[in-house]
Design a protein around this motif. Structure first.
Motif, short mmCIF file in Angstrom:
data_model
loop_
_atom_site.label_atom_id
_atom_site.label_comp_id
_atom_site.label_asym_id
_atom_site.label_seq_id
_atom_site.Cartn_x
_atom_site.Cartn_y
_atom_site.Cartn_z
N THR A 1 0.82 -1.22 0.00
CA THR A 1 0.00 0.00 0.00
C THR A 1 0.85 1.27 0.00
O THR A 1 0.32 2.37 -0.13
CB THR A 1 -0.93 0.03 1.23
N ALA A 2 2.16 1.12 0.17
CA ALA A 2 3.02 2.30 0.29
C ALA A 2 3.16 3.01 -1.06
O ALA A 2 3.33 2.38 -2.10
CB ALA A 2 4.39 1.89 0.80
N ALA A 3 3.11 4.34 -1.01
CA ALA A 3 3.29 5.14 -2.21
C ALA A 3 4.78 5.20 -2.58
O ALA A 3 5.65 4.91 -1.75
CB ALA A 3 2.75 6.54 -1.98
N GLU A 4 5.04 5.58 -3.82
CA GLU A 4 6.44 5.67 -4.26
C GLU A 4 7.18 6.80 -3.56
O GLU A 4 8.39 6.72 -3.35
CB GLU A 4 6.49 5.88 -5.77
N PHE A 5 6.45 7.86 -3.19
CA PHE A 5 7.13 9.04 -2.62
C PHE A 5 6.19 9.73 -1.65
O PHE A 5 4.97 9.72 -1.81
CB PHE A 5 7.53 10.02 -3.74
N SER A 6 6.77 10.34 -0.62
CA SER A 6 5.99 11.17 0.32
C SER A 6 6.88 12.28 0.86
O SER A 6 8.12 12.20 0.80
CB SER A 6 5.46 10.31 1.47
N TYR A 7 6.26 13.31 1.40
CA TYR A 7 7.01 14.40 2.05
C TYR A 7 7.87 13.86 3.17
O TYR A 7 9.01 14.30 3.38
CB TYR A 7 6.03 15.45 2.57
N LEU A 8 7.37 12.87 3.89
CA LEU A 8 8.10 12.28 5.00
C LEU A 8 9.45 11.73 4.55
O LEU A 8 10.44 11.80 5.30
CB LEU A 8 7.25 11.17 5.63
N ASP A 9 9.52 11.20 3.34
CA ASP A 9 10.78 10.64 2.84
C ASP A 9 11.90 11.67 2.86
O ASP A 9 13.07 11.33 3.05
CB ASP A 9 10.61 10.14 1.40
N THR A 10 11.55 12.94 2.67
CA THR A 10 12.57 13.99 2.59
C THR A 10 13.09 14.40 3.96
O THR A 10 14.08 15.15 4.04
CB THR A 10 12.00 15.24 1.90
N LEU A 11 12.45 13.94 5.02
CA LEU A 11 12.80 14.39 6.37
C LEU A 11 13.76 13.46 7.10
O LEU A 11 14.46 13.89 8.02
CB LEU A 11 11.52 14.56 7.21
N PHE A 12 13.78 12.18 6.72
CA PHE A 12 14.57 11.22 7.49
C PHE A 12 16.06 11.56 7.52
O PHE A 12 16.71 11.45 8.55
CB PHE A 12 14.37 9.80 6.92
N ASP A 13 16.60 11.96 6.39
CA ASP A 13 18.03 12.28 6.31
C ASP A 13 18.26 13.75 5.97
O ASP A 13 19.29 14.11 5.38
CB ASP A 13 18.71 11.39 5.25
#
Length: 501
Positions: free
Chosen positions: A267-279
């Motif tokens: 169910t996970a999308a290819e990209f999210s805003y959250l992805d940009t925050l981890f690193d």
């Protein structure tokens, strides 16, 4: 707290503030005009005791003191601008000086992780890092296009919800509630990139609303020495903050796990805003954001675009009901552009009248009365007055969008003013300040493009699918307003919908 202790605390507070007021650096400066205040507390108790919302209190001051007004609010000095040329001077000509934010109250600081957000950060390296990441990696035109399917799915669900509600209520639907749910779902998907059921969405929504309520200003925000009297409220704020973290961290970890093991979550999308925050690399810091900081940044992303968009939709439908010819003309434009298929995002770029409607909507009904508070990084001058370092600078948006010197018949809702009327307005403020629903200058809202896409698409789909009429039949729309998280209709709009044949 026993009565003698309360009395002693109050006396100590008054004496201390008196000393501060006699030695404060603003003495002797030429501040803008404003109502005379009381000793120590300035205008604070006059505002609080007026029994009126702050925007209404301020409206009554404008004819007396003019377009730039000073209010002394306890230990804070507040200067309010309500004229386009003043805003241009402050935020465009002297933009860097007016680009920071004021000191934050302790409660709000808990939720912002001490100003670790795009909106709250002081003008400097942290703000530049956070804003650059949000704009380039989440809100750019390219990134926005990656969420096209999310928006189309949300629009389909909105139409289905409206149909179901109408069938159960003789055609009647609540506009704001349904619009808010739709845009909230879009922003949740954009932010977290994980699928959520309706129950989960509603739980997160309730938590977000609780946070916003907790952030409402209190007297000790303006008179910090009154803190001993508000210990229960501070304790409650800490409890809400822990609830916010506990609610969102599981979704953060779910997304983190999905990125570590691609394909593990179908169910996970290819990209999210959250992805940009981890690193995320933040200038001046060695470590990436912590989970509490990520919670804060995600909450900012979601809250910033939910109520503002939903409120605009409610006002738009109210205007369509008041003036059916606008709705009919818009529907005809939609049919001419898309025929029988569903409106697509590329279609709205071709709809000249829709764009005029949205622009007039934002002029006549900006999301808030006041833009986010600015402050000055050093002592400054504005219109010949002194603006001391650290002063709260507020921008009263209706004073600009409804200025008869800038607009013909400003109280009239008339999209044609941007077409046959020949009037123009750049909502970014680059070519001039005439309406600034998203702010202007260096601190302009980074979500401007996303917001206009969402508002335009929702209006187009809602008019394409339904004819909107008054409820009860032949009743007049009440355009009274009140301030909640945004400027909403005083009586939430309920309308009758008739599916298009």
């Amino acid at each position: 707290m026993e009565l003698p202790i309360l009395i002693f605390t109050a006396i100590a507070v008054m004496v201390t503030i008196t000393i501060i007021s006699l030695t404060r650096p603003n003495r002797g400066l030429k501040l803008p005009p404003g109502p005379p205040g009381w000793p120590i507390v300035g205008n604070l108790f006059q505002v609080a005791g007026s029994g009126k919302p702050f925007f209404q209190y301020f409206r009554e001051l404008m004819p007396i003191y003019g377009p730039i007004i000073t209010l002394k609010m306890g230990t804070r000095t507040m200067i309010i601008l309500s004229q386009a040329d003043l805003v241009h001077e402050a935020l465009i000509e002297k933009g860097q000086v007016f680009a920071t934010r004021p000191a934050e109250n302790p409660t709000r600081g808990v939720f912002s992780c001490n100003k670790f957000t795009v909106n709250a950060a002081l003008y400097g390296p942290v703000w530049r890092s956070l804003r650059k990441n949000m704009v380039q990696n989440a809100l750019s035109a390219t990134k926005l296009r990656t969420f096209k399917d999310v928006r189309m799915t949300a629009m389909d669900k909105l139409v289905d919800r409206l149909k179901t509600e109408a069938e159960a209520n003789d055609g009647a639907v609540w506009v704001l509630r349904n619009a808010r749910y739709a845009v909230f779902c879009i922003l949740l998907s954009m932010c977290f990139g994980v699928e959520m059921d309706e129950k989960t969405v509603e739980e997160i929504d309730d938590m977000m609303k609780t946070v916003l309520i907790t952030l409402d200003p209190r007297l000790d925000d303006y008179l910090p020495l009154l803190k001993p009297l508000f210990s229960k409220q501070r304790k409650r704020a800490m409890e809400v903050r822990q609830q916010q973290i506990a609610t969102l961290v599981p979704f953060i970890e779910q997304r983190r796990a999905a990125l570590r093991d691609p394909g593990s979550d179908p169910t996970a999308a290819e990209f999210s805003y959250l992805d940009t925050l981890f690193d995320l690399t933040v200038e001046g810091r060695k470590d990436p954001p912590t989970n509490p900081e990520i919670v804060t940044l995600c909450s900012e992303f979601i809250n910033g675009g939910t109520d503002t968009t939903a409120t605009a939709i409610e006002w738009a439908i109210a205007r369509f009901i008041e003036n059916p010819s606008i709705q009919s003309r818009l529907y005809e434009e939609i049919k001419s552009v898309v025929g029988e298929r569903k409106v697509d995002e590329k279609d709205i770029e071709k709809m000249v009248y829709l764009n005029a409607v949205v622009k007039e909507l934002l002029r006549r009904h900006p999301p808030t009365y006041f833009s986010l508070t600015h402050s000055v990084i050093e002592n400054a001058k504005l219109a010949g007055y002194d603006i001391p370092k650290g002063t709260n600078v507020e921008i009263y948006l209706p004073g600009i969008g409804e200025d008869p010197k800038l607009w013909a018949n400003p109280d009239r809702f008339d999209p044609d003013r941007f077409l046959t009327g020949g009037e123009t307005a750049d909502i970014t403020g680059v070519t001039g300040v005439k309406m600034i629903p998203f702010g202007v200058g260096r601190r302009i809202c980074p979500g401007l493009s996303m917001a206009t896409v969402h508002v335009s698409l929702m209006i187009a789909r809602m008019v394409q699918e339904f004819e909107w009429q008054s409820w009860p039949e032949k009743s007049k729309v009440d355009f009274g307003e009140k301030l909640e998280f945004t400027v909403v209709m005083k009586n939430s709009l309920r309308a009758t919908i008739v599916p298009r044949v």
